[in-house]
Design an enzyme around this catalytic site. Structure first.
Site, PDB file in Angstrom:
ATOM      1  CB  SER A 320      -0.899  -0.033   1.241  1.00 22.72           C
ATOM      2  OG  SER A 320      -1.703   1.105   1.265  1.00 22.72           O
ATOM      3  N   GLY A 321       1.925   1.209   0.805  1.00 22.60           N
ATOM      4  CA  GLY A 321       2.837   2.356   0.839  1.00 22.60           C
ATOM      5  C   GLY A 321       3.479   2.564  -0.517  1.00 22.60           C
ATOM      6  CD1 TRP A 323      -1.413   1.152  -6.087  1.00 24.90           C
ATOM      7  CD2 TRP A 323      -1.972   2.895  -4.799  1.00 24.90           C
ATOM      8  NE1 TRP A 323      -2.501   1.775  -6.682  1.00 24.90           N
ATOM      9  CE2 TRP A 323      -2.857   2.856  -5.910  1.00 24.90           C
ATOM     10  CE3 TRP A 323      -2.143   3.905  -3.858  1.00 24.90           C
ATOM     11  CZ2 TRP A 323      -3.883   3.783  -6.091  1.00 24.90           C
ATOM     12  CZ3 TRP A 323      -3.160   4.832  -4.043  1.00 24.90           C
ATOM     13  CH2 TRP A 323      -4.012   4.767  -5.156  1.00 24.90           C
ATOM     14  CG  HIS A 324      -0.050   5.952  -1.164  1.00 28.57           C
ATOM     15  ND1 HIS A 324      -0.441   4.757  -0.604  1.00 28.57           N
ATOM     16  CD2 HIS A 324      -1.102   6.793  -1.042  1.00 28.57           C
ATOM     17  CE1 HIS A 324      -1.680   4.879  -0.160  1.00 28.57           C
ATOM     18  NE2 HIS A 324      -2.114   6.100  -0.409  1.00 28.57           N
ATOM     19  N   GLY A 325       3.667   5.736  -3.988  1.00 30.57           N
ATOM     20  CA  GLY A 325       4.783   6.397  -4.658  1.00 30.57           C
ATOM     21  C   GLY A 325       5.989   5.490  -4.737  1.00 30.57           C
TER      22      GLY A 325
END
Lengths: 474, 421
Positions: A320-321, A323-325
């Site tokens: 998830s982390g 995915w953000h950048g």
């Protein structure tokens, strides 16, 4: 093109809404699709063909999944579809990251870095990919039959209200709306109210927060006082919330105006009493996606051991982390949240339940705020220095000079972020977000307020870059 | 209804149904872009479109004013660079406050060095028949220090450029017109205000007084009758105009700021057979613009030029940008009877923007006129012998109608001065 731009608000939106109003019902989907292609290619003309081709390929692959007789054949087509979509995401979003890390390793070993032409990132690719994945998986799982028409599928993937920044719309929640939806005047007006509210959140609150966040969080830490560090991160906390939730509101509002009911993406996340609860309220569509398509297939809560469950949780939040950048600070941020989710399951939830609602909310808010430091500051040493500055016990440091506009908007941001903790706020929220049809008597003031917010937002956008000297200076 | 409202800016932008007033300030308008496939694919068309349309959609100016008014009325924030609100509704540009508080102090030695060169140039020009007139104009800050913001209180004894220039000019024996001191002496008794609340420069009435005094002074030192300034009447207006409200205009608000009535003198340069209009040039900051636009340089002087900050030469630059650096400053100076140097205290840190410095170099640091002419002719020959260079100048001549030889000379002079630097 972004929603909070003159091009969109003054040119694209009125033309689109007028065209949608008058085009024959059977051509409305094609009209929205055409508008979406224009919308996307305005900002990323070189990628629209690529995404179009990938979407067409995916449509055909998913049809194969649906028509395959045997389970093994279905799985093969699913794997091909998933591989194609994930490969696109990995290549465009993470290739630079991987190469940078490989080169860093090579240089550390004394071997020269290899040459690499940096890949440009197609805007919205993260959302596009996740939406494509839900379609393939939902058809595979027989949650819903695939769409018959290619243009309807293209519409699902490329619809401009949610393509760039979500919410991530699961195929089964919207499938029936693609082929059979109606728009009532009530919903159109509500949609506009939602659009105007979202726009105001972004332009009038978030943008004001962003200025001070940028000011303090890019300052060399040697010049920072603890007060400044806290002012910066609190400004960022509200900047990111009102920016992201504002954009989601605009997407939901736009969808409503053309008969789509997109899922809610934010539900007062800063009123959460635990990090677990926070992830049920923040970027809800992503949280649900991660749960249904990653956490549950890994075993979810039904694994044999708690250790395995914690590992799954940690892994999901690392992803998830990332995915953000494509940067280590996002990985750290994801891991930070993963750790707290694990702690919640081990003992923290029990503790928070015992200490009461308000202390839990304050504690959780504190944890979230500290986490945002990693989200905002890409350099890990700088992030560490910043956090250290936040917790330096030095009250003699200078209190930052803050413009009155920031102070007022900060108070408003705090108010709107926490008002639903109290009964009147909850009541007001229920009225505003109610899906029940309301009377004209309610619509008139709501529309008037929406128009006022729209005009104020427009004035802020256009005046944003206008701050000239009175006379030319040599 | 909502759809109709959303269409209003588009319709107004295209058909201009309701007239709107322009915004004020140093604004560089975006250029219109035209669609091209290449522009679309590279994103340049979209970027240009957005820049242009952001300035031209319907009611845009009104929306900017709305935003600025909101920020000013609700938060006290001003959306114009370097504008500061003082007490009781008096507005300043920051530079004028800084000048009074000594924040832009250039240093006594630096100022003394400049004045020494000014004196040398003054004496040289005087021998050649040209009078150099130095005029220290009043500044809004020095005229109204009592209305400075609370945090900018004036302290006695702080060194300022104005103080240093006065001392240096006195010490060098250079005559000068101290209009800053004179305006302060007139302040309690002046019939009409000498500065407006929301204006940067001296008022129109103050400007008239300054012009009249300048004419009398030049007449006295040259011993010639310049055209007198004939005052017809002074019209009192409650709404400030003509530069008396330039700060207010520059703030681009919906509502006017508070203002007191100002006097607007109706005057013109008198003419009779005995009047003499001397060739004269003015090197000045923006304090001379009001007089220049009124026709002072053409009605009182003969073919007077205005060297704005010693950078751009007017009126030439209204047609083709004419940069003083490309001009033979010595020739320009020696062809005048009078050269007037004007600066308000906010600009004294850089006064006189290199003008006398260039003349000092001419007279005292090399290049005789013959050597310079030889060098320029050499460069002109080089231009004629370089086909690419000659062709580009030919194209310029064809496009603006200037004779080729004149343009070759202009380019040669530019190259010469670049080499001298």
């Amino acid at each position: 093109m972004v929603f909070s731009s003159i091009t969109f608000l003054v040119y694209f939106l009125p033309v689109f809404l007028l065209g949608y109003q008058f085009v024959d019902k059977k051509y409305r989907n094609v009209f929205v699709l055409a508008a979406s292609v224009v919308f996307y290619s305005w900002g990323a003309p070189q990628f629209v063909l690529l995404l179009g081709a990938a979407t067409v390929a995916d449509f055909l692959l998913v049809r194969k999944i649906h028509r395959a007789g045997r389970a093994r054949e279905k799985k093969v087509w699913l794997v091909i579809s998933l591989t194609m979509n994930i490969s696109l995401l990995l290549f465009f979003k993470y290739a630079n990251f991987f190469v940078d890390n490989i080169n860093a390793g090579l240089e550390a070993m004394g071997i020269g870095a290899f040459e690499w032409t940096r890949i440009a990132l197609p805007v919205g690719i993260s959302f596009y990919t996740f939406q494509s994945l839900t379609y393939a998986v939902d058809v595979y799982r027989k949650v819903h039959a695939p769409l018959n028409s290619l243009s309807d599928y293209l519409l699902y993937i490329l619809a401009f209200p949610q393509m760039i920044a979500g919410p991530i719309v699961r195929f089964n929640t919207i499938a029936d709306q693609i082929t059979g939806r109606t728009e009532t005047y009530d919903e159109r007006l509500r949609g506009f109210a939602r659009l105007a509210t979202g726009l105001a959140k972004k332009v009038l609150i978030s943008n004001v927060m962003a200025i001070q966040a940028e000011r303090f969080m890019t300052m060399p830490t040697g010049e920072l006082t603890p007060f400044m560090a806290w002012a910066g991160i609190l400004a960022y906390t509200f900047h990111i919330y009102f920016d992201f939730s504002g954009y989601s509101d605009m997407a939901i509002g736009l969808g409503k105006m053309i008969g789509f009911r997109f899922p809610e993406n934010f539900n007062n996340p800063y009123t959460s009493a635990s990090v677990t609860e926070f992830w049920r309220r923040w970027h809800i569509s992503l949280g649900q996606w991660m749960k249904d398509y990653l956490y549950v297939p890994l075993g979810g809560n039904r694994v044999n051991s708690k250790t395995r469950m914690y590992l799954n949780l940690g892994f999901v939040f690392l992803v998830s982390g990332l995915w953000h950048g494509a940067s280590w600070n996002f990985v750290i941020w994801g891991a930070y949240h993963g750790v707290f989710l694990i702690l919640d399951r081990i003992f923290l939830l029990n503790v928070l339940n015992r200490i009461g609602k308000l202390p839990s909310v304050l504690f959780t808010f504190f944890v979230i705020v500290v986490g945002w430091v990693f989200f905002k500051i890409e350099s890990l040493p700088h992030a560490a220095d910043y956090i250290q500055k936040m917790f330096t016990p030095d009250v003699s440091g200078a209190w930052p000079e803050l413009p009155a506009s920031f102070i007022v908007m900060f108070v408003i941001a705090v108010l709107f972020s926490f008002v639903t903790l109290f009964r009147p706020g909850k009541y007001a929220e229920q009225i505003f977000f109610s899906e029940d049809s309301v009377s004209l008597k309610w619509h008139l003031p709501m529309t008037a307020i929406s128009l006022a917010l729209f005009i104020l937002s427009l004035s802020s956008i256009t005046a944003g870059g206008f701050n000239p000297f009175i006379y030319y200076r040599f | 209804m909502v759809l109709a409202v959303l269409w209003i800016p588009l319709i107004q932008g295209r058909f201009k149904v309701i007239p709107s007033s322009s915004l004020h300030g140093d604004i560089k308008p975006a250029e219109r872009v035209w669609f091209s496939l290449d522009g679309w694919l590279t994103g340049k068309y979209q970027e240009g479109f957005e820049k242009y349309e952001n300035e031209h959609f319907g009611f845009r100016n009104m929306l900017v004013r709305l935003n600025n008014q909101m920020y000013y009325s609700l938060f006290g924030e001003i959306r114009a660079k370097n504008v500061v609100e003082g007490r009781d509704g008096y507005f300043y540009e920051q530079a004028y406050i800084d000048a009074v508080l000594g924040r832009d102090y250039a240093g006594a030695q630096e100022i003394s060095n400049r004045v020494t060169k000014m004196k040398a140039v003054y004496d040289t020009l005087h021998r050649l028949g040209t009078d150099l007139v130095i005029l220290l104009a009043p500044g809004k800050g020095s005229f109204f220090p009592e209305y400075f913001p609370q945090e900018d209180s004036v302290r006695k004894g702080v060194p300022t450029n104005y103080g240093a220039f006065c001392r240096a000019l006195d010490s060098a024996g250079l005559p000068y017109l101290d209009f800053r001191k004179w305006f302060l002496e007139m302040k309690p008794s002046s019939k009409y205000p000498l500065f407006a609340k929301a204006g940067i420069h001296w008022s129109k009435y103050g400007e008239y007084l300054a012009a009249d005094s300048l004419v009398r002074y030049i007449s006295a030192i040259r011993k010639i009758p310049l055209p007198p300034l004939v005052l017809d009447t002074v019209i009192v207006k409650s709404q400030n105009q003509n530069g008396d409200y330039d700060i207010g205009e520059g703030m681009n608000l919906l509502c006017r700021l508070s203002e007191y009535p100002m006097g607007y003198p109706v005057w013109e340069a008198g003419r009779n057979d005995s009047c003499v209009q001397p060739p004269a040039m003015v090197v000045s900051d923006s304090y001379y613009w009001g007089l220049f636009r009124k026709g002072f340089s053409s009605d009182v002087f003969f073919n007077g030029k205005f060297w704005f900050y010693n950078q751009l030469i007017y009126p030439d630059s209204w047609f083709i940008e004419t940069i003083s650096e490309n001009t033979d400053v010595r020739k320009a100076a020696e062809s005048q009877d009078v050269i007037v140097l004007i600066s308000t205290d906010a600009n004294l840190a850089h006064f006189d923007w290199g003008f006398t410095q260039r003349l000092y170099k001419e007279y005292f640091e090399g290049f005789s006129a013959d050597a310079k002419e030889k060098k320029i002719e050499e460069i002109m020959r080089s231009i004629r012998n370089t086909p690419e260079w000659l062709n580009s100048i030919q194209a310029e001549s064809d496009s603006n109608g200037t004779p080729l030889e004149a343009l070759i000379r202009k380019h040669a002079e530019y190259v010469f001065w670049q080499q001298v630097k």
